[in-house]
Design a protein around this motif. Structure first.
Motif, short mmCIF file in Angstrom:
data_model
loop_
_atom_site.label_atom_id
_atom_site.label_comp_id
_atom_site.label_asym_id
_atom_site.label_seq_id
_atom_site.Cartn_x
_atom_site.Cartn_y
_atom_site.Cartn_z
N ILE A 26 0.83 -1.21 0.00
CA ILE A 26 0.00 0.00 0.00
C ILE A 26 0.87 1.27 0.00
O ILE A 26 0.38 2.36 0.32
CB ILE A 26 -0.98 0.00 1.20
CG1 ILE A 26 -0.29 -0.45 2.51
CG2 ILE A 26 -2.14 -0.96 0.92
CD1 ILE A 26 0.49 0.58 3.19
N SER A 27 2.13 1.15 -0.39
CA SER A 27 3.04 2.30 -0.39
C SER A 27 2.54 3.46 -1.25
O SER A 27 2.76 4.63 -0.91
CB SER A 27 4.43 1.88 -0.89
OG SER A 27 4.97 0.87 -0.08
N ALA A 28 1.86 3.14 -2.34
CA ALA A 28 1.43 4.18 -3.27
C ALA A 28 0.40 5.13 -2.66
O ALA A 28 0.18 6.22 -3.20
CB ALA A 28 0.88 3.54 -4.54
N ILE A 29 -0.25 4.74 -1.56
CA ILE A 29 -1.28 5.62 -0.98
C ILE A 29 -0.69 6.64 -0.02
O ILE A 29 -1.43 7.50 0.48
CB ILE A 29 -2.39 4.81 -0.27
CG1 ILE A 29 -1.86 4.17 1.03
CG2 ILE A 29 -2.98 3.76 -1.19
CD1 ILE A 29 -2.93 3.50 1.86
N MET A 32 -1.38 10.16 -1.07
CA MET A 32 -2.81 10.43 -0.93
C MET A 32 -3.16 10.71 0.53
O MET A 32 -3.94 11.62 0.84
CB MET A 32 -3.64 9.25 -1.44
CG MET A 32 -3.36 8.85 -2.87
SD MET A 32 -4.31 7.38 -3.35
CE MET A 32 -3.49 6.94 -4.88
N MET A 33 -2.59 9.92 1.44
CA MET A 33 -2.86 10.10 2.86
C MET A 33 -2.27 11.42 3.35
O MET A 33 -2.86 12.09 4.20
CB MET A 33 -2.30 8.92 3.66
CG MET A 33 -2.98 7.60 3.38
SD MET A 33 -2.36 6.24 4.41
CE MET A 33 -3.00 6.72 6.03
N ASN A 35 -2.11 14.10 1.69
CA ASN A 35 -3.01 15.16 1.24
C ASN A 35 -4.32 15.18 2.02
O ASN A 35 -4.86 16.25 2.32
CB ASN A 35 -3.31 14.99 -0.26
CG ASN A 35 -2.13 15.32 -1.13
OD1 ASN A 35 -1.28 16.14 -0.75
ND2 ASN A 35 -2.03 14.69 -2.29
N GLN A 36 -4.83 14.00 2.36
CA GLN A 36 -6.14 13.91 2.98
C GLN A 36 -6.10 13.89 4.51
O GLN A 36 -7.14 14.03 5.16
CB GLN A 36 -6.89 12.67 2.47
CG GLN A 36 -7.17 12.75 0.97
CD GLN A 36 -8.08 11.62 0.50
OE1 GLN A 36 -8.92 11.13 1.25
NE2 GLN A 36 -7.93 11.22 -0.76
N LEU A 37 -4.91 13.68 5.08
CA LEU A 37 -4.75 13.71 6.54
C LEU A 37 -3.69 14.75 6.90
O LEU A 37 -2.61 14.42 7.38
CB LEU A 37 -4.35 12.32 7.06
CG LEU A 37 -5.30 11.16 6.73
CD1 LEU A 37 -4.71 9.84 7.20
CD2 LEU A 37 -6.67 11.38 7.35
N PRO A 38 -3.99 16.04 6.68
CA PRO A 38 -2.98 17.10 6.86
C PRO A 38 -2.49 17.25 8.29
O PRO A 38 -1.41 17.79 8.51
CB PRO A 38 -3.71 18.36 6.38
CG PRO A 38 -5.16 18.05 6.56
CD PRO A 38 -5.29 16.59 6.27
N GLY A 39 -3.25 16.80 9.25
CA GLY A 39 -2.84 16.96 10.65
C GLY A 39 -1.89 15.87 11.14
O GLY A 39 -1.44 15.91 12.29
N VAL A 40 -1.58 14.92 10.27
CA VAL A 40 -0.73 13.79 10.66
C VAL A 40 0.65 13.98 10.04
O VAL A 40 0.77 14.33 8.86
CB VAL A 40 -1.34 12.45 10.19
CG1 VAL A 40 -0.50 11.28 10.65
CG2 VAL A 40 -2.78 12.32 10.71
N MET A 91 -9.35 -0.60 5.97
CA MET A 91 -10.16 0.10 4.97
C MET A 91 -11.44 0.69 5.59
O MET A 91 -12.08 1.55 4.98
CB MET A 91 -10.55 -0.85 3.83
CG MET A 91 -11.56 -1.91 4.19
SD MET A 91 -12.19 -2.81 2.73
CE MET A 91 -13.14 -1.51 1.92
N LEU A 92 -11.77 0.25 6.80
CA LEU A 92 -13.00 0.70 7.44
C LEU A 92 -12.82 1.96 8.27
O LEU A 92 -13.80 2.46 8.85
CB LEU A 92 -13.57 -0.43 8.32
CG LEU A 92 -13.87 -1.75 7.61
CD1 LEU A 92 -14.38 -2.78 8.61
CD2 LEU A 92 -14.87 -1.54 6.48
N THR A 93 -11.61 2.49 8.35
CA THR A 93 -11.36 3.68 9.18
C THR A 93 -10.33 4.59 8.54
O THR A 93 -9.49 4.14 7.77
CB THR A 93 -10.87 3.26 10.59
OG1 THR A 93 -10.64 4.43 11.38
CG2 THR A 93 -9.58 2.45 10.51
N THR A 94 -10.43 5.88 8.88
CA THR A 94 -9.40 6.85 8.47
C THR A 94 -8.63 7.35 9.69
O THR A 94 -7.83 8.28 9.57
CB THR A 94 -10.04 8.04 7.73
OG1 THR A 94 -11.02 8.66 8.59
CG2 THR A 94 -10.70 7.60 6.45
N ASN A 95 -8.90 6.74 10.84
CA ASN A 95 -8.19 7.10 12.06
C ASN A 95 -6.80 6.48 12.03
O ASN A 95 -6.66 5.26 11.99
CB ASN A 95 -8.97 6.61 13.28
CG ASN A 95 -8.34 7.03 14.59
OD1 ASN A 95 -7.25 6.57 14.93
ND2 ASN A 95 -9.02 7.89 15.34
#
Length: 397
Positions: A26-29, A32-33, A35-40, A91-95
């Motif tokens: 899953i390295s390619a994501i 994406m992460m 960009n979509q998780l700016p606080g991390v 896949m069920l969480t973005t936490n």
């Protein structure tokens, strides 16, 4: 056993290796992460690739005692179950906390049968057939990694959490292994001692040395997964979306090298680590210079090919220099070095960047090139001078 000569038996035995190196699929994501998780933080997001190596390291050590109680077959099946749980559920969480926790479960599952994937070959096969299957085992890892990476990349086009569905391949693998592979006969470790007074199995100096080599190798190899996407973004390269395909080709090159390992091993013997390190250094130099995705892909193909030459060489030696019955614990010790290096990689590279005042991804590739060039010179010196007589004897036997 006549069954061990059947294609289905070998297929089932090797199939569990399809998921052994899938933690990086899953390295390619990562971009994406970011960009979509700016606080991390970026290092924390990069850890979704490397943190499974931490629990893998622990459960590689525990796999011996666990398999002694449950048996090798049940231990593999339990590990595959954990891979399904820890692989798919993110896949069920973005936490990020839950994702990292489940990735630890994935690593625990992989760790439970990591060393068994090699030692089971020694349980059922001997001689040249065993060496050939060890090479095939490395090739199957490359095949599995490339398939998982490709599938994850395609699923990520829907949305990045869907990439974790690539681990569903574990379910048919578990069924195949369950129905075909028997529990091997148990053998007690034999007390074998080298001429220097060191036991040739378990915590022997040769095994610890090979584990240290794997630690160094994996620490700097893992930046291919964690830093390539960031480097592409740093340089604003066109066709950045090709990264997923490039990572798939990287894994395919490891598969090709794995299938060719038996032949390369016969040709070069103790010079194989030198060739592997030299090729890896060359690949990292190309990554450092790269100005487009095509050049990045070529560099990754070179690194992937050389990566798959080094690992089976180490484990081929391990299965020869340890006494019968000690393969699992010795392989486990070496794999601790490998997994610890993979886990520590983002933090080691971060430290190097801070100390040098250059934290760019490109600079990390230059550092890796230097490290592998030094390693190549050391391996060449060892091969020429014939150091480590027991290892030399094992290689030439």
């Amino acid at each position: 056993m006549n069954i061990k000569n059947k294609i289905w038996f070998k297929t089932a035995l090797l199939s569990i290796s399809l998921v052994l190196t899938s933690a990086s699929a899953i390295s390619a994501i990562i971009p994406m992460m970011l960009n979509q998780l700016p606080g991390v933080s970026s290092s924390l997001i990069e850890s979704i690739v490397t943190i499974p190596s931490f629990s893998m390291m622990l459960f590689v050590l525990l796999s011996g005692p666990i398999s002694s109680r449950l048996g090798k077959k049940n231990t593999v099946l339990l590990g595959l179950l954990l891979v399904v749980i820890g692989g798919i559920l993110p896949m069920l969480t973005t936490n990020i906390t839950w994702i990292l926790a489940l990735r630890l479960v994935l690593g625990a599952g992989l760790g439970m049968f990591n060393s068994l994937a090699v030692s089971l070959i020694s349980d059922f096969f001997e001689g040249d057939e065993r060496a050939q299957l060890v090479g095939f085992q490395s090739a199957v890892q490359g095949l599995g990694s490339s398939l998982a990476t490709f599938v994850a990349g395609q699923l990520a086009l829907i949305d990045w959490p869907f990439a974790f569905l690539c681990y569903a391949i574990t379910i048919p693998i578990a069924l195949l292994f369950f129905f075909i592979i028997p529990e091997p006969e148990r053998e007690e470790p034999t007390a074998s001692t080298t001429g220097t007074g060191h036991k040739s199995g378990g915590m022997s100096l040769p095994v610890l040395g090979l584990g240290a080599a794997l630690f160094l190798f994996m620490t700097f190899i893992m930046i291919v997964y964690t830093k390539t996407g960031i480097m592409i973004a740093e340089k604003s390269m066109p066709n950045a979306g090709f990264l997923g395909t490039a990572l798939t080709l990287f894994s395919l090159s490891t598969m090709i090298a794995g299938f060719l390992f038996g032949r390369i091993y016969k040709w070069f013997r103790n010079y194989a680590p030198f060739i592997s390190s030299l090729l890896t250094a060359t690949g990292f130099v190309l990554l450092w210079f790269a100005q487009n995705v095509t050049m990045v892909t070529v560099a990754m193909l070179i690194i992937g090919f050389s990566f798959a030459l080094f690992i089976p060489y180490i484990f081929t030696i391990l299965t020869k220099i340890v006494p019968k019955g000690s393969e699992t614990i010795s392989i486990s010790i070496a794999m601790v070095g490998s997994n610890l290096g993979a886990f520590a990689s983002p933090y080691v590279i971060k430290l190097v960047g801070v100390l040098s005042g250059n934290e760019t991804a490109s600079f990390s590739f230059l550092v890796s090139a230097i490290v592998f060039m030094i390693a190549a010179l050391l391996c060449l010196g060892i091969a020429i001078r014939g150091k480590g007589s027991k290892t030399q004897m094992a290689v030439h036997s």
